[in-house]
Write an enzyme that holds these catalytic residues in place. Sequence first.
Site, short mmCIF file in Angstrom:
data_model
loop_
_atom_site.label_atom_id
_atom_site.label_comp_id
_atom_site.label_asym_id
_atom_site.label_seq_id
_atom_site.Cartn_x
_atom_site.Cartn_y
_atom_site.Cartn_z
CB ALA A 35 -0.93 -0.01 1.20
CE1 TYR A 37 7.28 0.36 -6.03
CE2 TYR A 37 5.07 0.37 -6.99
CZ TYR A 37 6.44 0.39 -7.14
OH TYR A 37 6.98 0.45 -8.40
CG ASP A 38 -0.10 0.10 -4.64
OD1 ASP A 38 0.83 -0.15 -5.44
OD2 ASP A 38 -0.90 -0.76 -4.23
CB SER A 83 19.40 -23.28 -29.40
OG SER A 83 20.07 -23.97 -30.42
CG LEU A 84 21.70 -23.85 -24.14
CD1 LEU A 84 21.03 -23.85 -22.78
CD2 LEU A 84 23.21 -23.69 -23.98
CE LYS A 117 17.11 -25.27 -21.93
NZ LYS A 117 15.79 -24.88 -22.40
NE ARG A 138 17.47 -18.66 -29.57
CZ ARG A 138 17.19 -19.67 -30.38
NH1 ARG A 138 15.94 -19.94 -30.68
NH2 ARG A 138 18.14 -20.43 -30.87
CD GLU A 175 14.08 -18.37 -21.05
OE1 GLU A 175 15.10 -17.95 -21.64
OE2 GLU A 175 13.41 -19.34 -21.44
CE1 TYR A 227 20.11 -16.79 -21.40
CE2 TYR A 227 18.12 -17.20 -20.13
CZ TYR A 227 18.75 -17.05 -21.35
OH TYR A 227 18.04 -17.18 -22.50
CB CYS A 413 -28.89 -36.80 -5.11
SG CYS A 413 -28.98 -35.13 -5.76
CB CYS A 428 -26.16 -31.13 -7.54
SG CYS A 428 -27.37 -31.96 -6.50
CB CYS A 434 -27.04 -33.96 -3.13
SG CYS A 434 -25.70 -34.67 -4.10
S1 IVH Z 1 22.28 -19.78 -21.82
C1 IVH Z 1 24.55 -19.92 -25.70
N1 IVH Z 1 21.08 -20.10 -19.54
O1 IVH Z 1 17.31 -22.13 -23.13
C2 IVH Z 1 23.77 -20.19 -24.50
N2 IVH Z 1 19.80 -20.36 -21.53
O2 IVH Z 1 17.80 -24.04 -25.32
C3 IVH Z 1 22.58 -19.36 -24.45
N3 IVH Z 1 17.43 -20.84 -21.14
O3 IVH Z 1 17.14 -19.88 -25.80
C4 IVH Z 1 21.60 -19.73 -23.44
N4 IVH Z 1 17.53 -20.80 -18.96
O4 IVH Z 1 15.87 -19.31 -23.72
C5 IVH Z 1 20.94 -20.11 -20.87
N5 IVH Z 1 20.11 -20.32 -17.43
C6 IVH Z 1 20.00 -20.32 -18.76
C7 IVH Z 1 18.76 -20.56 -19.40
C8 IVH Z 1 18.71 -20.59 -20.79
C9 IVH Z 1 16.75 -20.95 -20.00
C10 IVH Z 1 16.84 -20.97 -22.48
C11 IVH Z 1 17.13 -19.85 -23.42
C12 IVH Z 1 17.70 -20.46 -24.66
C13 IVH Z 1 17.30 -21.88 -24.51
C14 IVH Z 1 18.29 -22.76 -25.20
#
Ligand code: IVH
Length: 674
Positions: A35, A37-38, A83-84, A117, A138, A175, A227, A413, A428, A434
């Site tokens: 409150a 804060y608001d 990506s991973l 993750k 992305r 993320e 991250y 029932c 019901c 019932c």
């Molecule tokens: S590092 C080159 N760290 O996973 C490495 N990714 O499958 C870049 N993600 O597109 C990603 N948690 O959206 C990293 N602690 C984390 C993560 C993370 C979620 C997601 C991210 C990425 C996807 C890859």
Amino acid sequence: MADEASTARARELREHLERWNHEYYVLDAPSIPDADYDRALRELAELERSFPELIDPESPTQRVGAPPLDVFESVAHPIPMLSLDNAFSEDELAAFVRRICDRLDVDETPELVAEPKLDGIAVSLIYRDGRLWRAATRGDGTRGEDITLNVRTIRAIPLRLQGDDWPAELEVRGEIFMPRAGFEAFNEQARRAGEKPFVNPRNAAAGSLRQLDSSITAKRPLDFFAYAAGQHPDDGWPASHWEVLERFRGWGLPVSREARRVASLEACETYYREMEARRDGLAFDIDGIVYKVNAFAAQRELGFVARAPRWAIARKFPAQEAMTTLLGVEFQVGRTGAITPVARLKPVFVGGVTVSNATLHNMDEIARLNLHEDDTVVVRRAGDVIPQVVSVIEERRRENAPVVIAPQSCPVCDSPVERVEGEAALRCTGGLVCPAQRKASLRHFAARRAMDIDGLGDKLIEQLVDRGLVRNVADLYHLTQEQLCALERMGEKSAQKLLGAIEKSRQTTLPRFLFALGIREVGEATAVSLANHLGSLEAIAAADEDTLMAIPDVGPVVAAHVWGFFTSAQQEVVAQLREAGVTWPDVERAVDNDGPLKDQTWVVSGRLESCSRDEAEERLRGLGARTAKSVSGKTTVLLAGPGAGSKLAKAESLGVEVIDEAEFLRRVQAGAEG
Ligand code: IVH
């Protein structure tokens, strides 16, 4: 022009708000009530409205959204977003560790950083001169969409970095996700409104970010963890990932507190097991663990393959969603008669357990899913949330499969089923006729937070109702040792114990008793509020809807249910309970009803200058008045500010006295002095 005092005050408020925001969203350690804060936010917005030159694009007031866009602009990432690779077993993780050791030509596992993750949406945030300049999705990894306006509404993401040691240009990656509680609340509301719920928190986050109107995004409970860094100057940059995370924290960026440094395969595995065990208890969905080589020198040496780095890997958790077959739909009847459809499923392993039932919520949800018999469905089980059917694979539907339809009568029932306008639930109409409703109301009555009758479990309730020993909750107080001993699995000792527990429950408190009655929409908090404000059961039973609505947290729906309960046949049960000796000590009333405005009922409507409507009502109640939300024949005075509209018209038509704010202040003043 803004005077010096206003300029200084705006700066001070902004500093406070930014600090509180950081404490709340980043440190998870709020130091002031919401409150406060608001109130500060409102004061700042007020100053900015009076003196537009005080508006600052990074002001905390600017998180409400901007005018809608026509399209999102496509933007190039300074460095591709990769990506991973995944590892699905301990062996696959071991193979990853072996590969990096070979490539780096070392015997010992290099230091890794393990992090959850997060199951959300990856974003790139570019800060220029410490200010959030651009946010992008992305996309295909090379180009994404410019979602800056939406991202600016997310309070966990600083609009300005803290300190002064950040580089002039910095790309932060992380993320955006929707915490589970926010997701559940959002879906609950959507279902009630007959709107489409989101399938999972990840889709909810994606859908919220895809809004062209950022004022919609502003209302969604989104959160963020950083991250990694994207583009950054090499000069003065740390030598490891871990240090980057620490710098991020120092700049006010939220970083997961779960990140750890690990130095062996065993440590990786231990971390994985620990997080897996804690997964259900986390506030947000995670779908695995990411392991990253800590030292940037080693990362550079390892490089990339195709679209993923060789220096990182994601070890996945078992999926929280799985496909299975619908065996049938069962309709369960709850305490208030609400009928909930439950899907019986071919058992499937999902979210770490075997699931064979899932909730379908209500008939609207069945319609939304377009559910047919024998359908192949996707079930989701995340956290401690009840498993749900989130979608149907229509392609797999067998030909001529009949659609799932609502029952015409109660499956327990056989009483007719009704559908209340504006509610998604089927009910019901059998009431205490019932057996299902009777059993559920007994369970509720005996619960620990209600009458707390130890030992009155589900099995026992089944028998008591099925054998006709207990028709309503008051009958519990007339059970005899003999009757109990005749039940299955009930020895003399346990019968005695149960009778003792029932006896003990006779001494209770008014809020517990009210809650135990199971009046619709009256939870524990509302029960406490009713007791504190009206003081006695008699006063509650005698209160009209206006009186009830004058109580904090009691709106028209609750008021109607409470009023309905005490004017229906149900009050007979209350009388029986009292006759059976259920008692409680008096409650001291929270309101001073002997004030100068005693016996007056006020309604406040329209805009006020000196305070909010809630505050005005609070002051009136402080002087002994009752306050109500609607004008009726019982209204004594309507305080009408500009925009009072229909309430003003109604008051005039009923001949209710209408006063303006100046007169209100005069009377409050006089009341306070006299
Ligand atoms: S590092 C080159 N760290 O996973 C490495 N990714 O499958 C870049 N993600 O597109 C990603 N948690 O959206 C990293 N602690 C984390 C993560 C993370 C979620 C997601 C991210 C990425 C996807 C890859």
